[in-house]
Design a protein around this motif. Sequence first.
Motif, mmCIF file in Angstrom:
data_model
loop_
_atom_site.group_PDB
_atom_site.id
_atom_site.type_symbol
_atom_site.label_atom_id
_atom_site.label_comp_id
_atom_site.label_asym_id
_atom_site.label_seq_id
_atom_site.Cartn_x
_atom_site.Cartn_y
_atom_site.Cartn_z
ATOM 1 N N GLY A 125 -5.638 -32.343 26.355
ATOM 2 C CA GLY A 125 -4.977 -32.389 27.651
ATOM 3 C C GLY A 125 -4.691 -31.030 28.246
ATOM 4 O O GLY A 125 -4.297 -30.928 29.409
ATOM 5 N N HIS A 126 -4.875 -29.986 27.470
ATOM 6 C CA HIS A 126 -4.659 -28.611 27.936
ATOM 7 C C HIS A 126 -5.882 -27.778 27.572
ATOM 8 O O HIS A 126 -5.848 -27.003 26.592
ATOM 9 N N PRO A 127 -6.970 -27.922 28.291
ATOM 10 C CA PRO A 127 -8.230 -27.234 27.948
ATOM 11 C C PRO A 127 -8.083 -25.727 27.812
ATOM 12 O O PRO A 127 -8.823 -25.100 27.052
ATOM 13 N N GLU A 128 -7.133 -25.160 28.556
ATOM 14 C CA GLU A 128 -6.958 -23.709 28.475
ATOM 15 C C GLU A 128 -6.460 -23.266 27.094
ATOM 16 O O GLU A 128 -6.593 -22.095 26.721
ATOM 17 N N SER A 129 -5.899 -24.202 26.323
ATOM 18 C CA SER A 129 -5.399 -23.842 24.995
ATOM 19 C C SER A 129 -6.526 -23.486 24.041
ATOM 20 O O SER A 129 -6.295 -22.795 23.041
ATOM 21 N N ALA A 130 -7.755 -23.959 24.328
ATOM 22 C CA ALA A 130 -8.891 -23.637 23.456
ATOM 23 C C ALA A 130 -9.086 -22.132 23.367
ATOM 24 O O ALA A 130 -9.411 -21.586 22.305
ATOM 25 N N ALA A 132 -6.795 -19.885 23.590
ATOM 26 C CA ALA A 132 -5.738 -19.300 22.766
ATOM 27 C C ALA A 132 -5.995 -19.511 21.285
ATOM 28 O O ALA A 132 -5.699 -18.654 20.450
ATOM 29 N N PHE A 133 -6.558 -20.667 20.945
ATOM 30 C CA PHE A 133 -6.772 -20.990 19.536
ATOM 31 C C PHE A 133 -8.037 -20.346 18.980
ATOM 32 O O PHE A 133 -8.015 -19.733 17.907
ATOM 33 N N GLY A 135 -10.829 -19.089 21.302
ATOM 34 C CA GLY A 135 -11.587 -18.319 22.285
ATOM 35 C C GLY A 135 -12.532 -19.204 23.082
ATOM 36 O O GLY A 135 -13.086 -20.174 22.557
ATOM 37 N N GLU A 136 -12.720 -18.875 24.350
ATOM 38 C CA GLU A 136 -13.542 -19.707 25.240
ATOM 39 C C GLU A 136 -14.994 -19.784 24.771
ATOM 40 O O GLU A 136 -15.601 -20.853 24.744
ATOM 41 N N GLU A 137 -15.571 -18.638 24.413
ATOM 42 C CA GLU A 137 -16.974 -18.640 23.985
ATOM 43 C C GLU A 137 -17.157 -19.417 22.694
ATOM 44 O O GLU A 137 -18.129 -20.163 22.538
ATOM 45 N N ALA A 138 -16.219 -19.236 21.766
ATOM 46 C CA ALA A 138 -16.303 -19.960 20.503
ATOM 47 C C ALA A 138 -16.175 -21.466 20.733
ATOM 48 O O ALA A 138 -16.842 -22.267 20.070
ATOM 49 N N ALA A 139 -15.327 -21.854 21.700
ATOM 50 C CA ALA A 139 -15.167 -23.268 22.009
ATOM 51 C C ALA A 139 -16.468 -23.855 22.559
ATOM 52 O O ALA A 139 -16.881 -24.962 22.181
ATOM 53 N N LYS A 140 -17.123 -23.108 23.443
ATOM 54 C CA LYS A 140 -18.393 -23.585 23.998
ATOM 55 C C LYS A 140 -19.469 -23.700 22.921
ATOM 56 O O LYS A 140 -20.237 -24.662 22.899
ATOM 57 N N ASP A 141 -19.519 -22.712 22.027
ATOM 58 C CA ASP A 141 -20.499 -22.756 20.939
ATOM 59 C C ASP A 141 -20.211 -23.929 20.000
ATOM 60 O O ASP A 141 -21.134 -24.579 19.498
ATOM 61 N N LEU A 142 -18.930 -24.175 19.755
ATOM 62 C CA LEU A 142 -18.537 -25.287 18.890
ATOM 63 C C LEU A 142 -19.047 -26.606 19.447
ATOM 64 O O LEU A 142 -19.631 -27.421 18.717
ATOM 65 N N VAL A 143 -18.850 -26.810 20.721
ATOM 66 C CA VAL A 143 -19.267 -28.057 21.359
ATOM 67 C C VAL A 143 -20.781 -28.145 21.456
ATOM 68 O O VAL A 143 -21.380 -29.205 21.212
ATOM 69 N N ALA A 144 -21.426 -27.040 21.780
ATOM 70 C CA ALA A 144 -22.874 -27.048 22.010
ATOM 71 C C ALA A 144 -23.672 -27.271 20.732
ATOM 72 O O ALA A 144 -24.662 -28.014 20.731
ATOM 73 N N SER A 145 -23.268 -26.623 19.643
ATOM 74 C CA SER A 145 -24.112 -26.724 18.448
ATOM 75 C C SER A 145 -23.389 -26.568 17.123
ATOM 76 O O SER A 145 -23.792 -27.174 16.127
ATOM 77 N N GLU A 146 -22.334 -25.780 17.061
ATOM 78 C CA GLU A 146 -21.772 -25.424 15.768
ATOM 79 C C GLU A 146 -21.155 -26.604 15.032
ATOM 80 O O GLU A 146 -21.285 -26.713 13.805
ATOM 81 N N PHE A 147 -20.480 -27.501 15.755
ATOM 82 C CA PHE A 147 -19.835 -28.612 15.060
ATOM 83 C C PHE A 147 -20.873 -29.518 14.410
ATOM 84 O O PHE A 147 -20.792 -29.823 13.216
ATOM 85 N N ALA A 148 -21.857 -29.950 15.171
ATOM 86 C CA ALA A 148 -22.900 -30.808 14.613
ATOM 87 C C ALA A 148 -23.770 -30.048 13.618
ATOM 88 O O ALA A 148 -24.198 -30.607 12.589
ATOM 89 N N GLY A 149 -24.022 -28.767 13.905
ATOM 90 C CA GLY A 149 -24.874 -27.980 13.033
ATOM 91 C C GLY A 149 -24.262 -27.717 11.670
ATOM 92 O O GLY A 149 -24.991 -27.461 10.694
#
Length: 323
Positions: A125-130, A132-133, A135-149
Motif C-alpha cells: 500500500g506504500h510503494p515508495e517504501s520499497a 527505503a527497504f 532501493g528502487e532499482e533493486a525492487a524493479k530487478d526483483l520483480v523483473a527477474s530476481e525473485f523467479a530466477g
Amino acid sequence: MSGVDLDAYVAEHDAEWRRLEQLSRGRRLTAAEVDELVWLYQRAATHLSVVRSRSPDPALVARLSRLVLAARATITGGSHLSWREVGRFFTEGFPLAAYRAGAWWSGVGVAFTALTGFLMWWVAGHPESAGAFIGEEAAKDLVASEFAGYYTEFLPQTFAFHLWTHNAWLAAQCLASGVLIVPVLWLLWSNALNIGVVGGVMMSYGRGDLFFSLITPHGLLELTGIYVAAGVGLRIGWSWIAPGPHRTRGRAVVEAARDGMLVAVGLVGVFAVSAVVEAFVTPSPLPTVFRIGIGAAVWLAFLGYVVILGGAAAAKAKASPPA
C-alpha cells in the motif's frame, strides 16, 4: 573461524578425537580408561559446540557428532543403534516432543504469519517504501527477474542441499538461543520482515500472483518447521522463567531441552522434504494449482503426523505408571 584456523583446530585436537574413537569401540575398559573416556567425551562435546558456532563445517560437525554419540552410548551402556530405535524415534520421540510444544509453535506461527501479512499489506500500500527497504532499482530487478530466477539459478540437487543446511542451521539457532528468548524473537522478526518486504514489493508491482505461486508450495512446510523450532526454543526459555510447581528451574530446563534435542533431529528430515519441494516442485512447469496442491499435501501430512502420532504417544505416556 577461518579455513586456516579450522585446520589448526583439527590438527590440535585430532589425537584426542582418535583416542576417543578407540575407547568407544565397545571393548571392556579399565577404570582408568573409563575416566579417560568421560574426560575425552566432555572435551569432544565442547569442541562440537565450538565448531557449530564458529564454523559449521558439515564434514567436521558430522564426524564430531558421531564421536560424541558413540562415546555417550559407551558411557551409558547403550547398545548399537537399531532400526527399532530409529522407528520409535519417528513414531513416538519426535512427534511427541513436537506435540507437547504444540501450543507454543502454533502460537508463534499465527503471530508471525499475521505480522508477515501486515508487512506485505503495508509495503504494497506504500510503494515508495520499497526504495527505503531495498532501493528502487533493486525492487524493479526483483520483480523483473530476481525473485523467479532465485529458484532456477542453481542445479536442483545443489539448491536443495543449500536450502536444507540453511534452514536446519536457522532452526538450530532458534533452539540453541531459546533460553535467552530475545534472539529467537529477533530471528523470527528478520524472517517476517524479509518475506513481508519481498511480498509487498511484488504486490505493489502487480506480481502478487507470481510471488504466492512460487512461495506457497514449499513455504507452508518450511515456515512451519521454523515456527516449530522457534516455539520449542521459546518453551525452553520460559521453563527457566516459570518452571511450574514441584520443579526446580534446572529440572524444568533439562526436560524442555530434552524435547528440544528430539525436535532438532526430527526437523532435519522436515527441512530435507521442504528443500526437495522448493528445489524440484516450486520451479517446475506444473500448473500452479498442482504445485500448491503438492505443497499443501506435504504440509498437512506433517501436521497430521504430529497430531495423530504425537497425541497417541502422549496418551501412552500418560497411561504408563511413573518409573
